[in-house]
Design an enzyme around this catalytic site. Structure first.
Site, PDB file in Angstrom:
ATOM      1  N   PRO A 122     -15.849   3.093  18.505  1.00 30.25           N
ATOM      2  CA  PRO A 122     -16.013   2.698  17.107  1.00 30.25           C
ATOM      3  C   PRO A 122     -17.480   2.629  16.682  1.00 30.25           C
ATOM      4  O   PRO A 122     -17.784   2.608  15.488  1.00 30.25           O
ATOM      5  CB  PRO A 122     -15.372   1.305  17.045  1.00 30.25           C
ATOM      6  CG  PRO A 122     -14.492   1.217  18.236  1.00 30.25           C
ATOM      7  CD  PRO A 122     -15.123   2.079  19.283  1.00 30.25           C
ATOM      8  N   GLU A 170     -11.509  -3.932  26.466  1.00 33.75           N
ATOM      9  CA  GLU A 170     -12.543  -4.558  25.641  1.00 33.75           C
ATOM     10  C   GLU A 170     -13.703  -3.598  25.374  1.00 33.75           C
ATOM     11  O   GLU A 170     -14.459  -3.760  24.433  1.00 33.75           O
ATOM     12  CB  GLU A 170     -13.060  -5.825  26.332  1.00 33.75           C
ATOM     13  CG  GLU A 170     -14.117  -6.598  25.553  1.00 33.75           C
ATOM     14  CD  GLU A 170     -13.642  -7.095  24.205  1.00 33.75           C
ATOM     15  OE1 GLU A 170     -14.485  -7.354  23.336  1.00 33.75           O
ATOM     16  OE2 GLU A 170     -12.403  -7.211  24.009  1.00 33.75           O
ATOM     17  N   ARG A 194      -7.798  23.874  15.976  1.00 33.99           N
ATOM     18  CA  ARG A 194      -7.282  24.678  14.854  1.00 33.99           C
ATOM     19  C   ARG A 194      -8.362  25.565  14.236  1.00 33.99           C
ATOM     20  O   ARG A 194      -8.051  26.505  13.500  1.00 33.99           O
ATOM     21  CB  ARG A 194      -6.662  23.778  13.792  1.00 33.99           C
ATOM     22  CG  ARG A 194      -7.647  22.861  13.091  1.00 33.99           C
ATOM     23  CD  ARG A 194      -6.939  21.860  12.187  1.00 33.99           C
ATOM     24  NE  ARG A 194      -6.169  22.506  11.143  1.00 33.99           N
ATOM     25  CZ  ARG A 194      -6.698  22.904   9.983  1.00 33.99           C
ATOM     26  NH1 ARG A 194      -7.996  22.730   9.752  1.00 33.99           N
ATOM     27  NH2 ARG A 194      -5.949  23.466   9.062  1.00 33.99           N
ATOM     28  N   ASP A 247      -9.481  24.144   3.314  1.00 38.11           N
ATOM     29  CA  ASP A 247      -9.097  22.787   3.676  1.00 38.11           C
ATOM     30  C   ASP A 247      -9.887  21.757   2.882  1.00 38.11           C
ATOM     31  O   ASP A 247     -11.002  22.013   2.420  1.00 38.11           O
ATOM     32  CB  ASP A 247      -9.374  22.531   5.167  1.00 38.11           C
ATOM     33  CG  ASP A 247      -8.262  23.057   6.056  1.00 38.11           C
ATOM     34  OD1 ASP A 247      -7.166  23.308   5.542  1.00 38.11           O
ATOM     35  OD2 ASP A 247      -8.501  23.210   7.263  1.00 38.11           O
TER      36      ASP A 247
END
Length: 222
Positions: free
Chosen positions: A86, A113, A150, A164
């Site tokens: 994160p 954690e 992709r 896209d």
């Protein structure tokens, strides 16, 4: 392209590599995806890969030894090592295009954690798929893998991803299929006209309109 994924939950990837576009890309020989159990690289007699963190605190922390050993076995001069966290840089379509040009990706999935801080020294880049926290990096690594595969030549038609969302900092235009009238909601006449120039104009206008309404921040980058 070759992608090696390091995880403590390899079974999570069973369906991912055996369905849809990913499976077809593997079957065509356009990508090789290997999922490695980090526990296989542990030197602990019980195959432990985590322990309590120094200084106390909640949760278990991934130990450096198994991950260092795994990366050192797999890494070559052509490898780019990615750490899912994160705290990484926000993932964008531009990054997906850049990664699709690499020959070998090694993706490390964090869990519990967190991971021993020294593991960061292995990474060429740290990536976050959003400002939220998952139970582990497995799903995030699937997002990276799917978005990259992709874009590899031959996996899907080039035209399928050129328009896209997020290409050129625009959202994709609306699309329709049969029936032309569904519960009173009708397909725009221009899409039924067969006039390609007008259709292209309509799609560009709708793409700009949708971006302005939903993601005006993207237009600021254009």
């Amino acid at each position: 392209m070759k992608i090696d994924i390091l995880t403590i939950f390899p079974n999570m990837f069973d369906g991912f590599v055996s369905e849809s576009i990913i499976k077809r890309a593997i079957d065509k020989g356009l990508v090789e995806i290997n999922v490695h159990n980090i526990r296989d690289y542990s030197t602990d007699k019980h195959k432990r890969v985590d322990d309590y963190g120094f200084g106390g605190g909640q949760g278990m922390v991934l130990m450096p030894q198994p991950i260092f050993d795994a990366v050192e076995v797999l890494k070559t001069d052509e490898s780019k090592v990615i750490l899912m966290t994160p705290q990484g840089v926000p993932y964008k379509q531009e990054c997906a295009y850049d990664l699709s040009l690499e020959k070998h990706l090694i993706i490390i999935c964090g869990h519990y954690e967190g991971f021993d801080e020294r593991i960061r020294t292995l990474a060429d880049m740290e990536i976050s798929i959003g400002d939220y926290v998952l139970t582990g990096g497995e799903i995030a690594s699937m997002v990276i893998t799917d978005s990259v595969v992709r874009l590899i030549d031959g996996v899907i038609e080039r035209e399928s991803h050129i328009n896209d969302s997020f290409n050129n900092n625009l959202l994709d235009y609306p699309v329709y299929t049969k029936p032309a009238n569904f519960r009173g909601m009708c397909v725009p006449d221009v899409l039924l006209s067969g006039h390609h120039a007008n259709i292209d104009k309509f799609r560009k206008e709708e793409s700009l309109k949708r971006t302005e309404e939903r993601r005006p921040d993207l237009l600021e980058k254009r």
